[in-house]
Design a protein around this motif. Structure first.
Motif, short mmCIF file in Angstrom:
data_model
loop_
_atom_site.label_atom_id
_atom_site.label_comp_id
_atom_site.label_asym_id
_atom_site.label_seq_id
_atom_site.Cartn_x
_atom_site.Cartn_y
_atom_site.Cartn_z
N ARG A 275 0.84 -1.22 0.00
CA ARG A 275 0.00 0.00 0.00
C ARG A 275 0.86 1.26 0.00
O ARG A 275 0.61 2.22 0.73
N ARG A 276 1.91 1.23 -0.82
CA ARG A 276 2.78 2.39 -0.93
C ARG A 276 2.02 3.58 -1.50
O ARG A 276 1.23 3.44 -2.44
N VAL A 277 2.25 4.75 -0.92
CA VAL A 277 1.63 5.99 -1.39
C VAL A 277 2.68 6.83 -2.09
O VAL A 277 3.71 7.18 -1.49
N HIS A 278 2.46 7.13 -3.37
CA HIS A 278 3.40 7.95 -4.13
C HIS A 278 2.70 9.14 -4.77
O HIS A 278 3.29 9.86 -5.57
N ARG A 279 1.43 9.31 -4.40
CA ARG A 279 0.66 10.43 -4.93
C ARG A 279 0.22 11.33 -3.77
O ARG A 279 -0.73 11.02 -3.06
N PRO A 280 0.93 12.42 -3.53
CA PRO A 280 0.62 13.29 -2.38
C PRO A 280 -0.71 14.00 -2.53
O PRO A 280 -1.08 14.44 -3.63
N ARG A 281 -1.41 14.14 -1.42
CA ARG A 281 -2.72 14.79 -1.40
C ARG A 281 -2.56 16.27 -1.02
O ARG A 281 -1.90 16.59 -0.03
N PRO A 282 -3.15 17.16 -1.78
CA PRO A 282 -3.08 18.59 -1.43
C PRO A 282 -3.67 18.84 -0.04
O PRO A 282 -4.67 18.23 0.35
N GLY A 283 -3.06 19.74 0.70
CA GLY A 283 -3.57 20.11 2.01
C GLY A 283 -3.10 19.21 3.13
O GLY A 283 -3.38 19.46 4.30
N HIS A 284 -2.37 18.13 2.81
CA HIS A 284 -1.84 17.20 3.81
C HIS A 284 -0.33 17.39 3.94
O HIS A 284 0.30 18.12 3.18
N LEU B 273 -8.77 17.03 -5.68
CA LEU B 273 -7.98 18.12 -6.23
C LEU B 273 -6.82 17.56 -7.05
O LEU B 273 -6.50 16.37 -6.99
N GLN B 274 -6.15 18.43 -7.79
CA GLN B 274 -5.03 18.04 -8.63
C GLN B 274 -3.74 17.97 -7.82
O GLN B 274 -3.52 18.73 -6.88
N SER B 275 -2.87 17.03 -8.20
CA SER B 275 -1.57 16.89 -7.58
C SER B 275 -0.59 16.31 -8.59
O SER B 275 -0.92 16.18 -9.78
N VAL B 276 0.62 15.94 -8.12
CA VAL B 276 1.68 15.42 -8.99
C VAL B 276 2.24 14.14 -8.40
O VAL B 276 2.59 14.09 -7.22
N ASP B 277 2.35 13.10 -9.24
CA ASP B 277 2.91 11.82 -8.83
C ASP B 277 4.42 11.98 -8.61
O ASP B 277 5.13 12.49 -9.48
N ILE B 278 4.94 11.54 -7.44
CA ILE B 278 6.37 11.73 -7.16
C ILE B 278 7.25 10.78 -7.98
O ILE B 278 8.45 11.00 -8.12
N ALA C 88 -6.05 13.64 -7.19
CA ALA C 88 -5.72 13.04 -5.89
C ALA C 88 -6.70 11.93 -5.52
O ALA C 88 -7.91 12.05 -5.75
N GLN C 89 -6.15 10.83 -4.97
CA GLN C 89 -6.98 9.69 -4.61
C GLN C 89 -7.88 10.02 -3.42
O GLN C 89 -7.54 10.83 -2.56
N VAL C 90 -9.02 9.37 -3.40
CA VAL C 90 -9.99 9.60 -2.35
C VAL C 90 -9.80 8.55 -1.25
O VAL C 90 -9.71 7.36 -1.54
N GLU C 91 -9.70 9.00 0.01
CA GLU C 91 -9.71 8.08 1.14
C GLU C 91 -10.88 8.48 2.03
O GLU C 91 -11.38 9.60 1.94
N ARG C 92 -11.31 7.55 2.90
CA ARG C 92 -12.46 7.86 3.74
C ARG C 92 -12.16 9.10 4.57
O ARG C 92 -11.05 9.32 5.02
N SER C 93 -13.18 9.90 4.75
CA SER C 93 -12.95 11.18 5.42
C SER C 93 -14.25 11.71 5.99
O SER C 93 -15.33 11.16 5.76
N ASP C 94 -14.14 12.79 6.74
CA ASP C 94 -15.29 13.49 7.29
C ASP C 94 -15.65 14.66 6.38
O ASP C 94 -14.76 15.35 5.88
N ALA C 95 -16.94 14.90 6.20
CA ALA C 95 -17.36 16.12 5.51
C ALA C 95 -17.14 17.32 6.42
O ALA C 95 -16.83 18.42 5.96
#
Length: 389
Positions: free
Chosen positions: A103-112, A321-326, A334-341
Motif C-alpha cells: 500500500r505504498r503511497v506515491h501520490r501526495p494529497r493537497p492540504g496534507h 484536487l489536482q496533484s503530482v505523482d512523485i 488526488a486519490q480519495v480516502e475515507r474522510s469526514d465532511a
C-alpha cells in the motif's frame, strides 16, 4: 518538574501511546470520565465511517495504582481497532511484495503533510508521513487533556467548549452559565446551544457532503474558576495566552486562534476593547467586562479564559484536487480516502483538551508540588495572599 507528554503511534498502527510526566501523586482518576471525553471526540454530525470502527478507550499501564497517581510517569495507550486490517501493511518487520501489496503511497494529497514530509525525511513511500500526521493522534491528546481536566477540577476549575460557526452558518450569541453551556452543547449533534442553529448546520453539512466537498468552522473554549496570575509577563515563552495559542495551532487543520474578542479588536477603539478594573469586598479585584478573554500581560486576570480557533475544511475530498505523482512527475487527480465532511464539532472537543493541558501546566508551575496535598496547601496560601492584597 514541568508537566509534559510525548505521543507515538500511527493512524493504522496497533495503538497510540503517550507518556505523561510531572503529575503529582494522590490525584484520584475517574476512568469512566476519562473515556467519556474520548467518546465526545468521536461524536458530531458529519463524521466519517472510521468513527463507527473505532470505539476509543484509554488503558493506563503505569503511574497509577488503585485509582490514584503515584507521581511516576503515566503510560497510557489507546488501541486502534482497525489495526487487524493493517497488520501486514503496517508491520514493523520487513514484508515481501510489490508497492500495491505494501500500500505504498506515491501520490501526495493537497492540504496534507504528504509531500512536505516526504521531501523533508527523504521518504519515497508517503504512507510513512500520512500515518503519523493523521488527526488520529488527537485521540491521545484528548486523553492527556482529560487527565489535566480532572486535576484542575480538584480546584474548582470548569471547562466548556462550543461551535461558533460551521461554514456560512453562525451560532447566535448567548449568556448561558458554563454549566448550562456544557449541558446544552453535549446534547447537540454539532455542539451548539439552540436547536434551530443545529438543524441549519446539519442541513448545511448534508449539502456540502452531497457536493463531495468539506467544510470547516470556528470553535470556542471557555475555562472558569482560575485565579489571577497564571503565566507571566517577564519572558515571552512564559505568557500563557501565547502558549495556549501555540497549542491550538498545533491541532490538525487549525489555521488561526484568537483570545477574547481577538481580531475584532483591530476594528475598535481602545475604550471599546479594554476591561475596566473594579473592586468589591465579595469579589475582590475583577473586570467589568471580559473582552480580553481572561488575559492581560500574558497572565490570567481572574476572568474566564475565552479562546477561539478556526479549523480549515478537511482536505480529503470526494471531488478530488489536482496533484503530482512523485514517481512520474505527472499530474493526477488526488486519490480519495475515507474522510469526514465536517469535523468541527469533534475539533471543539480536541481544542478543549489542548487548552486545558496548557492551563494545567501553568497551574502546576505556579502551585507545584509532588503531591496533591502539597499543591492544595500552596494554592490556599496564594488565595490568602490575594485576599490580603
Amino acid at each position: 518538574m514541568s508537566l509534559r507528554f510525548l505521543t507515538a503511534g500511527e493512524t493504522h498502527g496497533p495503538q497510540l501511546t503517550t507518556i505523561i510526566e510531572g503529575l503529582p501523586s494522590n490525584l484520584e482518576l475517574d476512568f469512566d470520565a476519562l473515556n467519556f471525553q474520548l467518546h465526545r471526540r468521536q461524536k458530531g454530525y458529519g463524521r466519517g465511517r472510521r468513527m463507527q470502527i473505532e470505539k476509543d478507550t484509554a488503558q493506563i499501564l503505569g503511574g497509577v495504582r488503585h485509582g490514584y497517581t503515584t507521581g511516576a510517569p503515566i503510560a497510557l495507550v489507546v488501541q486502534n481497532n482497525d489495526w487487524k486490517h493493517w497488520q501486514n501493511i503496517m508491520n514493523v518487520e520487513p514484508i515481501e511484495g510489490n508497492d500495491e501489496a505494501k500500500r505504498r503511497v506515491h501520490r501526495p494529497r493537497p492540504g496534507h503533510a504528504d509531500l512536505n514530509g516526504g521531501l523533508k525525511y527523504n521518504l519515497k513511500d508517503l504512507r510513512n508521513v500520512l500515518e503519523r500526521s493523521s488527526a488520529r493522534e488527537t485521540a491521545v491528546r484528548v486523553a492527556v487533556g482529560a487527565i489535566a481536566r480532572q486535576f484542575l477540577a480538584q480546584f474548582g476549575v470548569k471547562v466548556a467548549g462550543q461551535v461558533i460557526r460551521i461554514g456560512e452558518i453562525e451560532a447566535p450569541p448567548h449568556n448561558l452559565s458554563i454549566d448550562e453551556l456544557i449541558e446544552r452543547t453535549e446534547a447537540s449533534s454539532v455542539r451548539v446551544v439552540d436547536e434551530e442553529t443545529e438543524k441549519k448546520m446539519e442541513a448545511y453539512i448534508d449539502e456540502i457532503k452531497k457536493e463531495g466537498d468539506s467544510i470547516g468552522g470556528i470553535v470556542e473554549c471557555i475555562i472558569e474558576g482560575l485565579p489571577v496570575g497564571l503565566g507571566s509577563h517577564v519572558q515571552y515563552d512564559r505568557k500563557l495566552d501565547g502558549r495556549i495559542a501555540q497549542g491550538v495551532m498545533s491541532i490538525n487543520a487549525f489555521k488561526g486562534v484568537e483570545v477574547g474578542i481577538g481580531f475584532e479588536a483591530g476594528e475598535l477603539r481602545g475604550s471599546q476593547v479594554h476591561d475596566e478594573i473594579m473592586y468589591s469586598e465579595e469579589r475582590g479585584y475583577h473586570r467589568a467586562t471580559n473582552r480580553l478573554g481572561g488575559f492581560e500581560g500574558g497572565m490570567t486576570n481572574g476572568m474566564p479564559i475565552v479562546v477561539r480557533g478556526v479549523m480549515k475544511p478537511i482536505p480529503t475530498l470526494y471531488k478530488p484536487l489536482q496533484s503530482v505523482d512523485i514517481d512520474t512527475k505527472e499530474a493526477f487527480t488526488a486519490q480519495v480516502e475515507r474522510s469526514d465532511a465536517c469535523a468541527v464539532p469533534a475539533a471543539s472537543v480536541v481544542m478543549e483538551h489542548v487548552v486545558t493541558w496548557e492551563v494545567a501546566k501553568a497551574f502546576l508551575e505556579k502551585f507545584g508540588g509532588d503531591s496533591m496535598e502539597e499543591i492544595h496547601a500552596n494554592y490556599q496560601n496564594y488565595l490568602k495572599q490575594l485576599e490580603n492584597y
